[in-house]
Design a protein around this motif. Structure first.
Motif, mmCIF file in Angstrom:
data_model
loop_
_atom_site.group_PDB
_atom_site.id
_atom_site.type_symbol
_atom_site.label_atom_id
_atom_site.label_comp_id
_atom_site.label_asym_id
_atom_site.label_seq_id
_atom_site.Cartn_x
_atom_site.Cartn_y
_atom_site.Cartn_z
ATOM 1 N N ASP A 118 0.440 -1.004 0.223
ATOM 2 C CA ASP A 118 -0.379 0.002 0.036
ATOM 3 C C ASP A 118 1.012 1.507 -0.580
ATOM 4 O O ASP A 118 0.532 2.561 0.086
ATOM 5 N N GLU A 119 2.228 1.457 -0.380
ATOM 6 C CA GLU A 119 3.243 2.302 -0.207
ATOM 7 C C GLU A 119 3.857 2.193 -1.703
ATOM 8 O O GLU A 119 3.534 1.648 -2.602
ATOM 9 N N PRO A 120 4.127 3.912 -2.056
ATOM 10 C CA PRO A 120 4.578 3.879 -2.953
ATOM 11 C C PRO A 120 5.972 3.501 -3.196
ATOM 12 O O PRO A 120 6.240 3.010 -2.687
ATOM 13 N N THR A 121 6.242 3.043 -4.658
ATOM 14 C CA THR A 121 7.462 2.830 -4.760
ATOM 15 C C THR A 121 8.594 3.946 -5.619
ATOM 16 O O THR A 121 9.258 3.705 -5.657
ATOM 17 N N ASP A 122 7.790 4.848 -6.089
ATOM 18 C CA ASP A 122 8.837 5.945 -6.902
ATOM 19 C C ASP A 122 9.932 6.147 -6.118
ATOM 20 O O ASP A 122 9.576 6.176 -4.712
ATOM 21 N N LEU A 123 10.914 6.135 -6.704
ATOM 22 C CA LEU A 123 12.436 6.108 -5.255
ATOM 23 C C LEU A 123 12.683 7.577 -4.573
ATOM 24 O O LEU A 123 12.826 8.005 -3.820
ATOM 25 N N ALA A 124 11.860 8.930 -5.939
ATOM 26 C CA ALA A 124 11.608 10.335 -5.319
ATOM 27 C C ALA A 124 10.997 10.099 -4.265
ATOM 28 O O ALA A 124 11.686 10.700 -3.067
ATOM 29 N N GLU A 125 9.861 9.766 -4.659
ATOM 30 C CA GLU A 125 9.131 9.774 -2.613
ATOM 31 C C GLU A 125 9.607 9.456 -1.782
ATOM 32 O O GLU A 125 8.959 10.003 -0.423
ATOM 33 N N ILE A 126 10.093 7.878 -2.117
ATOM 34 C CA ILE A 126 10.807 7.182 -0.573
ATOM 35 C C ILE A 126 11.934 8.105 -0.417
ATOM 36 O O ILE A 126 12.466 8.420 0.805
ATOM 37 N N MET A 127 13.307 8.538 -1.015
ATOM 38 C CA MET A 127 14.380 9.411 -0.728
ATOM 39 C C MET A 127 13.349 10.517 0.662
ATOM 40 O O MET A 127 13.913 11.376 1.390
ATOM 41 N N LEU A 128 12.436 11.829 -0.692
ATOM 42 C CA LEU A 128 11.750 12.755 -0.071
ATOM 43 C C LEU A 128 11.360 12.487 1.282
ATOM 44 O O LEU A 128 11.896 13.529 2.513
ATOM 45 N N VAL A 180 26.290 7.847 8.927
ATOM 46 C CA VAL A 180 25.597 7.381 8.667
ATOM 47 C C VAL A 180 25.656 7.663 7.218
ATOM 48 O O VAL A 180 25.283 8.810 6.866
ATOM 49 N N HIS A 181 25.923 6.525 6.698
ATOM 50 C CA HIS A 181 25.972 7.317 4.715
ATOM 51 C C HIS A 181 24.781 5.770 5.001
ATOM 52 O O HIS A 181 25.317 4.998 4.931
ATOM 53 N N GLN A 182 23.881 5.586 3.589
ATOM 54 C CA GLN A 182 22.429 4.881 2.945
ATOM 55 C C GLN A 182 22.230 5.461 1.834
ATOM 56 O O GLN A 182 22.238 6.505 1.247
ATOM 57 N N VAL A 183 22.450 3.912 0.819
ATOM 58 C CA VAL A 183 21.683 3.891 -0.497
ATOM 59 C C VAL A 183 21.316 2.797 -0.557
ATOM 60 O O VAL A 183 21.648 2.249 -0.559
ATOM 61 N N VAL A 184 20.108 3.543 -1.543
ATOM 62 C CA VAL A 184 19.526 2.848 -1.546
ATOM 63 C C VAL A 184 18.598 2.578 -2.474
ATOM 64 O O VAL A 184 18.700 3.247 -4.034
ATOM 65 N N ILE A 185 19.183 1.094 -2.703
ATOM 66 C CA ILE A 185 18.910 0.251 -4.543
ATOM 67 C C ILE A 185 17.731 -0.125 -5.286
ATOM 68 O O ILE A 185 17.480 -1.463 -4.838
ATOM 69 N N PRO A 186 16.587 0.225 -5.901
ATOM 70 C CA PRO A 186 15.532 -0.419 -6.186
ATOM 71 C C PRO A 186 15.818 -1.376 -6.713
ATOM 72 O O PRO A 186 17.058 -1.515 -7.866
ATOM 73 N N VAL A 187 15.418 -2.726 -6.764
ATOM 74 C CA VAL A 187 16.200 -3.615 -7.740
ATOM 75 C C VAL A 187 14.479 -3.364 -8.320
ATOM 76 O O VAL A 187 13.793 -3.829 -8.257
ATOM 77 N N PRO A 188 15.139 -4.005 -9.715
ATOM 78 C CA PRO A 188 14.347 -4.130 -10.789
ATOM 79 C C PRO A 188 13.031 -5.587 -11.227
ATOM 80 O O PRO A 188 13.330 -6.022 -10.705
ATOM 81 N N SER A 189 12.268 -5.051 -11.641
ATOM 82 C CA SER A 189 10.741 -5.566 -12.194
ATOM 83 C C SER A 189 10.288 -6.399 -10.113
ATOM 84 O O SER A 189 10.361 -7.345 -9.464
ATOM 85 N N SER A 190 10.504 -5.855 -8.974
ATOM 86 C CA SER A 190 9.798 -6.129 -7.550
ATOM 87 C C SER A 190 10.314 -4.763 -6.588
ATOM 88 O O SER A 190 9.977 -3.245 -7.213
ATOM 89 N N ARG A 191 8.636 -5.213 -5.731
ATOM 90 C CA ARG A 191 8.705 -4.562 -4.584
ATOM 91 C C ARG A 191 9.908 -3.357 -3.539
ATOM 92 O O ARG A 191 9.535 -3.654 -2.877
#
Length: 245
Positions: A118-128, A180-191
């Motif tokens: 029920d949450e968006p997968t858009d990377l910009a929204e996640i990082m915002l 702290v340094h975090q890099v968030v990487i979307p996995v293609p074709s998945s949530r």
């Protein structure tokens, strides 16, 4: 601490069964650490002894006080326990004693998490959303060390990057201010998301360590084949492996 001299991450591949992986999602990933780093043993049966050996080896000839060595052993063991509890797929760590008996200490952990349906997968929204929380709660809010951005990783594409200063609990006795340094990487074709979470208590060198953490992240690659080539067998780990232990 040259980020361009790299070694493969330790550990055999832990692959998600083909019938459990979303169509077109990658089968695994690889990641490289600087050559001065080592693989942190997360196995509850062997990690305490392995960590003690590693720290004591690094301390030889450095003139470190026994209390300093024991404190670093306790701190590293705590980090290993927490990484295991979070379901870390692998952890690389730097433990180095300098001539003045001070230490360089850092870690880079790989996690996998899934975005709820029920949450968006858009990377910009996640990082915002992450950035709002970061500026609200981080002790580094308002400083140049607190940043949130979207950047490109070679052969991966857009990823989220967030840096901050945090106070971490130390056995309930004190807090350690940590970069702290975090890099968030979307996995293609998945949530799913892969998260490279890197930390160092050497906050006076935070910007330098952030460059190293960026260099580590730049080696991240997805792979479609479940069977790694001989050259990257020791670097492979599952993209979709269950994160719980």
């Amino acid at each position: 601490m040259n980020p361009h001299e790299t070694q493969e991450g330790a550990g055999q591949p832990r692959l998600l069964l083909s019938d459990q992986r979303p169509p077109d999602a990658p089968a695994r990933y690889t990641l490289k650490y600087p050559s001065t780093w080592s693989h942190l043993d997360l196995d509850p049966h062997t990690r305490d002894a392995a960590i003690r050996r590693r720290v004591e080896e690094q301390a030889k000839g450095a003139g470190a006080e026994p209390e300093q060595v024991d404190r670093l052993i306790r701190q590293t063991r705590k980090s290993a326990r927490e990484a295991y509890a979070q379901g870390a797929l692998q952890v690389g760590c730097l433990i180095a004693f300098l001539p003045d008996a001070s230490t360089l200490n850092a870690s880079a952990m790989v996690l996998r998490t899934r975005i709820p349906d029920d949450e968006p997968t858009d990377l910009a929204e996640i990082m915002l959303a992450a950035g709002v929380q970061n500026n609200r709660k981080s002790v580094g809010r308002g400083s140049g060390l607190n940043r949130v951005e979207i950047m490109e990783l070679p052969e991966v594409g857009p990823v989220g990057r967030m840096t901050s200063l945090e106070d971490f609990d130390y056995f309930g006795q004190a807090t350690i201010r940590t970069a702290v340094h975090q890099v968030v990487i979307p996995v293609p074709s998945s949530r799913d998301l892969m998260v490279l979470a890197s930390t160092t208590p050497n906050i006076s060198l935070a910007e330098k360590f952030f460059e190293v953490f960026d260099a580590i992240a730049s080696t991240f690659r997805f792979h479609d084949s479940e069977a790694p080539a001989d050259a990257d067998t020791d670097a492979a780990a599952a993209v979709g492996a269950e994160s719980g232990k």
